[in-house]
Design an enzyme around this catalytic site. Structure first.
Site, mmCIF file in Angstrom:
data_model
loop_
_atom_site.group_PDB
_atom_site.id
_atom_site.type_symbol
_atom_site.label_atom_id
_atom_site.label_comp_id
_atom_site.label_asym_id
_atom_site.label_seq_id
_atom_site.Cartn_x
_atom_site.Cartn_y
_atom_site.Cartn_z
ATOM 1 N N GLN A 1 -7.756 -0.407 3.200
ATOM 2 C CA GLN A 1 -8.592 -0.955 4.277
ATOM 3 C C GLN A 1 -9.915 -1.522 3.768
ATOM 4 O O GLN A 1 -10.570 -2.281 4.476
ATOM 5 C CB GLN A 1 -8.888 0.127 5.332
ATOM 6 C CG GLN A 1 -7.693 0.517 6.166
ATOM 7 C CD GLN A 1 -7.264 -0.576 7.152
ATOM 8 O OE1 GLN A 1 -8.057 -1.424 7.571
ATOM 9 N NE2 GLN A 1 -5.996 -0.567 7.523
ATOM 10 N N CYS B 1 1.050 2.466 12.199
ATOM 11 C CA CYS B 1 2.185 3.191 11.633
ATOM 12 C C CYS B 1 2.524 4.419 12.458
ATOM 13 O O CYS B 1 3.673 4.828 12.525
ATOM 14 C CB CYS B 1 1.872 3.608 10.211
ATOM 15 S SG CYS B 1 1.009 2.340 9.312
ATOM 16 N N ASN C 1 -8.427 3.973 8.039
ATOM 17 C CA ASN C 1 -7.805 2.917 8.829
ATOM 18 C C ASN C 1 -8.028 3.070 10.334
ATOM 19 O O ASN C 1 -7.962 2.097 11.061
ATOM 20 C CB ASN C 1 -6.306 2.844 8.535
ATOM 21 C CG ASN C 1 -5.645 4.199 8.529
ATOM 22 O OD1 ASN C 1 -6.035 5.085 7.778
ATOM 23 N ND2 ASN C 1 -4.665 4.374 9.380
ATOM 24 N N THR D 1 12.330 -6.986 -9.734
ATOM 25 C CA THR D 1 11.884 -8.359 -10.004
ATOM 26 C C THR D 1 10.554 -8.628 -9.318
ATOM 27 O O THR D 1 10.384 -8.315 -8.139
ATOM 28 C CB THR D 1 12.956 -9.362 -9.518
ATOM 29 O OG1 THR D 1 14.162 -9.057 -10.206
ATOM 30 C CG2 THR D 1 12.546 -10.796 -9.785
ATOM 31 N N GLY E 1 0.806 -1.219 0.000
ATOM 32 C CA GLY E 1 0.000 0.000 0.000
ATOM 33 C C GLY E 1 0.838 1.266 0.000
ATOM 34 O O GLY E 1 0.515 2.244 -0.697
ATOM 35 N N THR E 2 1.900 1.276 0.770
ATOM 36 C CA THR E 2 2.722 2.488 0.872
ATOM 37 C C THR E 2 3.323 2.853 -0.482
ATOM 38 O O THR E 2 3.258 4.017 -0.908
ATOM 39 C CB THR E 2 3.831 2.282 1.923
ATOM 40 O OG1 THR E 2 3.204 1.983 3.180
ATOM 41 C CG2 THR E 2 4.715 3.508 2.065
ATOM 42 N N SER F 1 -3.414 -3.550 -0.772
ATOM 43 C CA SER F 1 -2.305 -4.260 -0.143
ATOM 44 C C SER F 1 -2.785 -5.623 0.349
ATOM 45 O O SER F 1 -3.794 -5.703 1.063
ATOM 46 C CB SER F 1 -1.808 -3.411 1.028
ATOM 47 O OG SER F 1 -0.760 -4.056 1.682
ATOM 48 N N ALA F 2 -2.067 -6.702 -0.025
ATOM 49 C CA ALA F 2 -2.568 -8.068 0.229
ATOM 50 C C ALA F 2 -2.671 -8.430 1.705
ATOM 51 O O ALA F 2 -3.543 -9.210 2.090
ATOM 52 C CB ALA F 2 -1.672 -9.076 -0.487
ATOM 53 N N HIS F 3 -1.793 -7.869 2.554
ATOM 54 C CA HIS F 3 -1.785 -8.351 3.942
ATOM 55 C C HIS F 3 -2.977 -7.882 4.766
ATOM 56 O O HIS F 3 -3.151 -8.294 5.908
ATOM 57 C CB HIS F 3 -0.461 -8.004 4.638
ATOM 58 C CG HIS F 3 -0.278 -6.577 5.040
ATOM 59 N ND1 HIS F 3 -0.379 -6.170 6.346
ATOM 60 C CD2 HIS F 3 0.016 -5.459 4.332
ATOM 61 C CE1 HIS F 3 -0.134 -4.862 6.416
ATOM 62 N NE2 HIS F 3 0.102 -4.403 5.204
HETATM 63 N N1 PLP Z 1 -3.139 2.923 3.460
HETATM 64 C C1 PLP Z 1 -3.921 2.539 4.476
HETATM 65 C C2 PLP Z 1 -5.298 3.101 4.604
HETATM 66 C C3 PLP Z 1 -3.436 1.625 5.417
HETATM 67 O O1 PLP Z 1 -4.215 1.258 6.433
HETATM 68 C C4 PLP Z 1 -2.120 1.117 5.276
HETATM 69 C C5 PLP Z 1 -1.541 0.204 6.282
HETATM 70 O O2 PLP Z 1 -1.855 0.240 7.452
HETATM 71 C C6 PLP Z 1 -1.353 1.545 4.177
HETATM 72 C C7 PLP Z 1 -1.898 2.451 3.291
HETATM 73 C C8 PLP Z 1 0.033 1.040 3.952
HETATM 74 O O3 PLP Z 1 -0.005 -0.270 3.414
HETATM 75 P P1 PLP Z 1 1.247 -1.239 3.511
HETATM 76 O O4 PLP Z 1 1.305 -1.727 4.915
HETATM 77 O O5 PLP Z 1 0.950 -2.348 2.551
HETATM 78 O O6 PLP Z 1 2.454 -0.471 3.097
#
Ligand code: PLP
Length: 394
Positions: A179, A325, A151, A237, A71-72, A199-201
């Site tokens: 989210q 975060c 989030n 890669t 996601g970041t 983001s997959a996790h």
């Molecule tokens: N955006 C939102 C709304 C999130 O909640 C998060 C992670 O908590 C991210 C972006 C960042 O994603 P990643 O952990 O995959 O870098």
């Protein structure tokens, strides 16, 4: 000791079916999808298959899906890439006051490069008003980025309406759906967005893999340069096991969405109702209805979120004060300040997020533990003593 995980917005455990889908790509089928030999071709078939599957689930074309490290990276690429690409047209960006740091921080970086940024307010409920977006658009606006779901407080933004407003002015629109995916239906076609991050996790897939959807025809400045992966737009890669896992996780999340939504919402609602009825002086943050099914965010007055978190952890309950975060920083959450909480109340806030295996018994244990913890902390809180008119012994 009993341990209960109530921090599914921070991350989720890998679904075992996802692990099985990923395993071959760590060992037997380990090739680099860019290699021309049979090992590479095998890996490439897996990546292509994952791309097609994900595109179908999101209502996109396979050529509009770009794999990233999460996601970041996707948020950074969308915001910086769209802004820098359109620098000649203008230097104004619009976002909301409650974005994740993965959007906020690139915006701050762009401000240092000479862009100006408008942060749309969200009101007490934590939701952007489309009229505010319409009023904020200027002739030099080159990007609008508003998240699909928050989030911290779980509020769901009117992205379809917001994207339509931007589109009418031919301004690229990005949404951070990190989210939302897996919790509510997400279709880029239906939303009408130009870019979408995920983001997959966050939906029982692996960490360190995500994607950016970029609508056909939209061009972004590159964030990563190097090799020719991802149609020369994102070098590096490809994470083949990660991508295969993300596709499997998304397929499961979409096919089981209705069942999981109903279960998670009922457990969350039970928890919220009991906390509101049984713990005095609490504020339920965010919109009570327009929010993700898994999210409950409370401010417990007169006590500190960090102390609550620490004591709950000692009792085996894992939750979060603010977003994972930003925890570690003593600043109150920008999201809670944006919905109008004063510093002390923002400081006393805890986010509980529920998952597909959280049971009602887990939620009941959580209620009892929270009640006990809040009572213990208030008993030694000078603020609470002051509130009750008692002596303040500090
Ligand atoms: N955006 C939102 C709304 C999130 O909640 C998060 C992670 O908590 C991210 C972006 C960042 O994603 P990643 O952990 O995959 O870098």
């Amino acid at each position: 000791m009993k341990r209960i995980y109530l921090d599914y917005a921070a991350t989720t455990p890998l679904d075992e079916r996802v692990l099985r889908a990923m395993t071959p790509y760590f060992t037997e089928q380990f090739g680099n999808p860019n290699s021309l030999h049979s090992f590479g071709r095998e890996a490439n078939v897996a990546v292509d298959g994952a791309r097609s599957k994900i595109a179908e689930l999101l209502g996109a074309e396979p050529s509009e899906i770009y794999f990233t490290s999460g996601g970041t990276e996707s948020d950074n690429w969308a915001v910086k890439g769209a802004a820098r690409m359109n620098r000649q047209r203008g230097a104004h960006i619009i976002t909301s006051a409650i974005e994740h740091p993965a959007v906020m921080s690139p915006c701050a970086q762009l401000e240092k490069e000479g862009f100006s940024v408008t942060y749309l307010p969200v009101g007490k409920a934590g939701i952007v008003n489309p009229d505010d977006l319409a009023a904020a658009i200027r002739p030099d606006t080159v990007l609008v980025s508003v998240m699909l779901a928050n989030n911290e407080i779980g509020t769901i933004q009117p992205v379809k309406e917001l994207a339509a407003i931007a589109r009418a002015k031919k301004i690229p629109f990005h949404t951070d759906a990190v989210q939302a995916v897996g919790s509510i239906p997400v279709s880029v076609k239906d939303l009408g967005v130009d870019m979408l991050s995920l983001s997959a996790h966050k939906f029982y897939g692996p960490k360190g893999v995500g994607l950016l959807y970029i609508r056909k025809g939209l061009r972004l400045d590159k964030l990563m340069s190097g090799g020719h992966q991802e149609r020369s737009q994102r070098a590096g890669t490809t994470n083949v096991p990660g991508v295969a896992g993300m596709a499997a996780a998304m397929e499961i999340a979409v096919s089981e969405l209705d069942k999981n939504y109903a279960h998670i919402k009922s457990v969350r609602d039970y928890f919220v109702e009991r906390i509101q009825n049984e713990v005095p002086h609490v504020i339920y943050n965010g919109d009570p209805v327009r929010r993700l099914p898994q999210n409950a965010n409370f401010s417990f007055e007169f006590i500190e979120g960090e102390s609550i978190l620490y004591r709950l952890d000692m009792e085996g309950l894992a939750c979060s004060s603010g977003s994972a975060c930003s925890s570690g920083s003593l600043d109150p959450s920008h999201v809670l300040l944006a919905i109008g909480l004063i510093h002390e109340k923002a400081h006393g806030s805890i986010r509980f997020t529920f998952g597909k295996t959280t049971s009602k018994a887990d939620a009941a244990y959580a209620v009892e533990t929270v009640k006990k913890t809040v009572e213990t902390l208030r008993a030694i809180s000078p603020l609470f003593a002051e509130f009750k008119g008692g002596a303040v012994n500090v």
